[in-house]
Design a protein around this motif. Structure first.
Motif, PDB file in Angstrom:
ATOM      1  N   ALA A  10     106.368  13.283 -25.925  1.00  0.00           N
ATOM      2  CA  ALA A  10     107.638  13.173 -25.216  1.00  0.00           C
ATOM      3  C   ALA A  10     108.366  14.510 -25.270  1.00  0.00           C
ATOM      4  O   ALA A  10     108.132  15.334 -26.158  1.00  0.00           O
ATOM      5  N   ASP A  11     109.249  14.718 -24.322  1.00  0.00           N
ATOM      6  CA  ASP A  11     109.998  15.962 -24.231  1.00  0.00           C
ATOM      7  C   ASP A  11     110.726  16.266 -25.544  1.00  0.00           C
ATOM      8  O   ASP A  11     111.465  15.426 -26.066  1.00  0.00           O
ATOM      9  N   GLY A  12     110.486  17.452 -26.089  1.00  0.00           N
ATOM     10  CA  GLY A  12     111.204  17.908 -27.263  1.00  0.00           C
ATOM     11  C   GLY A  12     110.703  17.399 -28.601  1.00  0.00           C
ATOM     12  O   GLY A  12     111.223  17.802 -29.647  1.00  0.00           O
ATOM     13  N   MET A  13     109.709  16.538 -28.614  1.00  0.00           N
ATOM     14  CA  MET A  13     109.231  15.977 -29.876  1.00  0.00           C
ATOM     15  C   MET A  13     108.679  17.083 -30.785  1.00  0.00           C
ATOM     16  O   MET A  13     108.129  18.076 -30.324  1.00  0.00           O
ATOM     17  N   TYR A  16     104.967  19.359 -35.811  1.00  0.00           N
ATOM     18  CA  TYR A  16     104.754  20.137 -37.027  1.00  0.00           C
ATOM     19  C   TYR A  16     105.909  21.121 -37.175  1.00  0.00           C
ATOM     20  O   TYR A  16     106.330  21.738 -36.193  1.00  0.00           O
ATOM     21  N   PRO A  17     106.457  21.299 -38.380  1.00  0.00           N
ATOM     22  CA  PRO A  17     107.587  22.213 -38.563  1.00  0.00           C
ATOM     23  C   PRO A  17     107.274  23.624 -38.073  1.00  0.00           C
ATOM     24  O   PRO A  17     106.234  24.189 -38.406  1.00  0.00           O
ATOM     25  N   GLY A  18     108.160  24.177 -37.274  1.00  0.00           N
ATOM     26  CA  GLY A  18     107.983  25.521 -36.756  1.00  0.00           C
ATOM     27  C   GLY A  18     107.251  25.607 -35.439  1.00  0.00           C
ATOM     28  O   GLY A  18     107.244  26.658 -34.792  1.00  0.00           O
ATOM     29  N   VAL A  19     106.604  24.524 -35.027  1.00  0.00           N
ATOM     30  CA  VAL A  19     105.922  24.490 -33.735  1.00  0.00           C
ATOM     31  C   VAL A  19     106.875  23.875 -32.709  1.00  0.00           C
ATOM     32  O   VAL A  19     107.346  22.752 -32.906  1.00  0.00           O
ATOM     33  N   PRO A  20     107.202  24.585 -31.631  1.00  0.00           N
ATOM     34  CA  PRO A  20     108.188  24.068 -30.679  1.00  0.00           C
ATOM     35  C   PRO A  20     107.713  22.790 -29.994  1.00  0.00           C
ATOM     36  O   PRO A  20     106.514  22.596 -29.769  1.00  0.00           O
ATOM     37  N   GLY A  21     108.654  21.943 -29.667  1.00  0.00           N
ATOM     38  CA  GLY A  21     108.329  20.711 -28.959  1.00  0.00           C
ATOM     39  C   GLY A  21     108.023  20.980 -27.496  1.00  0.00           C
ATOM     40  O   GLY A  21     108.405  22.023 -26.945  1.00  0.00           O
ATOM     41  N   PRO A  22     107.338  20.062 -26.842  1.00  0.00           N
ATOM     42  CA  PRO A  22     107.001  20.245 -25.430  1.00  0.00           C
ATOM     43  C   PRO A  22     108.236  20.180 -24.541  1.00  0.00           C
ATOM     44  O   PRO A  22     109.223  19.515 -24.877  1.00  0.00           O
ATOM     45  N   VAL A  23     108.178  20.889 -23.418  1.00  0.00           N
ATOM     46  CA  VAL A  23     109.255  20.879 -22.428  1.00  0.00           C
ATOM     47  C   VAL A  23     108.690  20.338 -21.123  1.00  0.00           C
ATOM     48  O   VAL A  23     107.771  20.929 -20.542  1.00  0.00           O
ATOM     49  N   LEU A  24     109.198  19.198 -20.682  1.00  0.00           N
ATOM     50  CA  LEU A  24     108.751  18.591 -19.439  1.00  0.00           C
ATOM     51  C   LEU A  24     109.686  18.989 -18.298  1.00  0.00           C
ATOM     52  O   LEU A  24     110.908  19.051 -18.473  1.00  0.00           O
ATOM     53  N   GLY A  25     109.086  19.281 -17.146  1.00  0.00           N
ATOM     54  CA  GLY A  25     109.868  19.676 -15.987  1.00  0.00           C
ATOM     55  C   GLY A  25     109.285  19.113 -14.713  1.00  0.00           C
ATOM     56  O   GLY A  25     108.407  18.248 -14.734  1.00  0.00           O
ATOM     57  N   VAL A  26     109.774  19.615 -13.598  1.00  0.00           N
ATOM     58  CA  VAL A  26     109.356  19.120 -12.283  1.00  0.00           C
ATOM     59  C   VAL A  26     108.982  20.292 -11.388  1.00  0.00           C
ATOM     60  O   VAL A  26     109.779  21.226 -11.206  1.00  0.00           O
ATOM     61  N   HIS A  27     107.790  20.264 -10.863  1.00  0.00           N
ATOM     62  CA  HIS A  27     107.369  21.242  -9.854  1.00  0.00           C
ATOM     63  C   HIS A  27     107.767  20.772  -8.462  1.00  0.00           C
ATOM     64  O   HIS A  27     108.283  21.550  -7.651  1.00  0.00           O
ATOM     65  N   ASN A  53      99.113  22.546 -30.500  1.00  0.00           N
ATOM     66  CA  ASN A  53      99.152  21.623 -31.631  1.00  0.00           C
ATOM     67  C   ASN A  53     100.345  20.683 -31.482  1.00  0.00           C
ATOM     68  O   ASN A  53     101.338  20.782 -32.208  1.00  0.00           O
ATOM     69  N   THR A  54     100.236  19.780 -30.539  1.00  0.00           N
ATOM     70  CA  THR A  54     101.301  18.828 -30.233  1.00  0.00           C
ATOM     71  C   THR A  54     100.728  17.419 -30.187  1.00  0.00           C
ATOM     72  O   THR A  54      99.667  17.195 -29.601  1.00  0.00           O
ATOM     73  N   GLY A  55     101.431  16.481 -30.805  1.00  0.00           N
ATOM     74  CA  GLY A  55     100.965  15.100 -30.801  1.00  0.00           C
ATOM     75  C   GLY A  55      99.676  14.960 -31.594  1.00  0.00           C
ATOM     76  O   GLY A  55      99.453  15.625 -32.604  1.00  0.00           O
ATOM     77  N   THR A  56      98.813  14.074 -31.134  1.00  0.00           N
ATOM     78  CA  THR A  56      97.484  13.901 -31.727  1.00  0.00           C
ATOM     79  C   THR A  56      96.559  14.923 -31.078  1.00  0.00           C
ATOM     80  O   THR A  56      96.375  14.906 -29.867  1.00  0.00           O
ATOM     81  N   TYR A  57      95.996  15.833 -31.863  1.00  0.00           N
ATOM     82  CA  TYR A  57      95.234  16.919 -31.250  1.00  0.00           C
ATOM     83  C   TYR A  57      93.927  17.194 -31.992  1.00  0.00           C
ATOM     84  O   TYR A  57      93.747  16.796 -33.140  1.00  0.00           O
ATOM     85  N   LEU A  58      93.059  17.887 -31.267  1.00  0.00           N
ATOM     86  CA  LEU A  58      91.733  18.243 -31.771  1.00  0.00           C
ATOM     87  C   LEU A  58      91.691  19.710 -32.161  1.00  0.00           C
ATOM     88  O   LEU A  58      92.209  20.567 -31.445  1.00  0.00           O
TER      89      LEU A  58
END
Length: 216
Positions: A10-13, A16-27, A53-58
């Motif tokens: 989700a936007d801003g989640m 991990y500490p120090g890793v920025p959260g995702p930013v969702l937008g519109v094209h 490295n966001t959410g559940t990742y490999l």
């Protein structure tokens, strides 16, 4: 039955500490698309900016080693339709060899259930988390595990800087790692198939996955 094993992005989640959260937008918004398509036809095209490295990742070997296979080079046979095994972490933070006693892990996706996913999204998730002891990582590599996952902040102890023994050992052996799993309590100990395939992005070592299990 299909069991979801991934956290929702989700936007801003913060994963991990120090890793920025995702930013969702519109094209392309639905409103603007009405100027492009026929009357009554509209579409939405979104954008997302996120750290890998966001959410559940490999984690692929390239995450740790410059010359290791990246997301586009790890074959699907290492990431999808793997026979799965759930290992109970037990008490204590370090998951040691005792947790794997008597188990046949060769060719299996070994998923370590700590229950730490219950803290995801809260400050408690970031400190004091369970992790895989180095000797357990070495044993899994020696026994030929296909993939190793954990429902915790990191497969290694944090925040100490320096070595990351579980990452170092497993990825050197070509064993992918999935971190921040969730919902492992819904799985049986064995008898399921595990899937966690990311996009084929060249030059990157990590990426979010939609991890899930199929139970016959």
């Amino acid at each position: 039955m299909i069991v979801e094993l991934s956290h929702r992005i989700a936007d801003g989640m913060i994963t991990y500490p120090g890793v920025p959260g995702p930013v969702l937008g519109v094209h392309l918004s639905r409103e603007d698309s009405r100027e492009v398509y026929a009357q009554g036809t509209e579409f939405h095209i979104g954008t997302i900016t996120l750290a890998a490295n966001t959410g559940t990742y490999l984690d692929t070997p390239h995450h740790r080693y410059a010359d290791g296979p990246d997301l586009s080079q790890v074959p699907l046979s290492k990431l999808a339709d793997l026979p799965g095994l759930v290992v109970e972490a037990g008490d204590g933070r370090a998951v040691g060899l005792d947790a794997f006693a008597g188990l046949d892990v060769r060719g299996r996706a070994v998923l370590v259930r700590t229950g730490w996913d219950r803290h995801f999204g809260a400050p408690a998730y970031f400190t004091g988390h369970p992790y895989l002891a180095p000797e357990a990582a070495a044993w899994l590599a020696g026994q030929g595990a296909a993939l190793v996952g954990i429902d915790s902040l990191n497969i290694d102890d944090t925040p100490p800087r320096g070595e990351r023994p579980a990452h170092t050992i497993l990825l050197a052996a070509g064993i992918p790692i999935v971190e921040h799993l969730t919902g492992l309590s819904a799985l049986p100990g064995s008898g399921f198939r595990f899937h966690a395939a990311p996009p084929m992005v060249a030059g990157m070592g990590t990426f979010p996955v939609r991890a899930y299990a199929v139970i016959p």
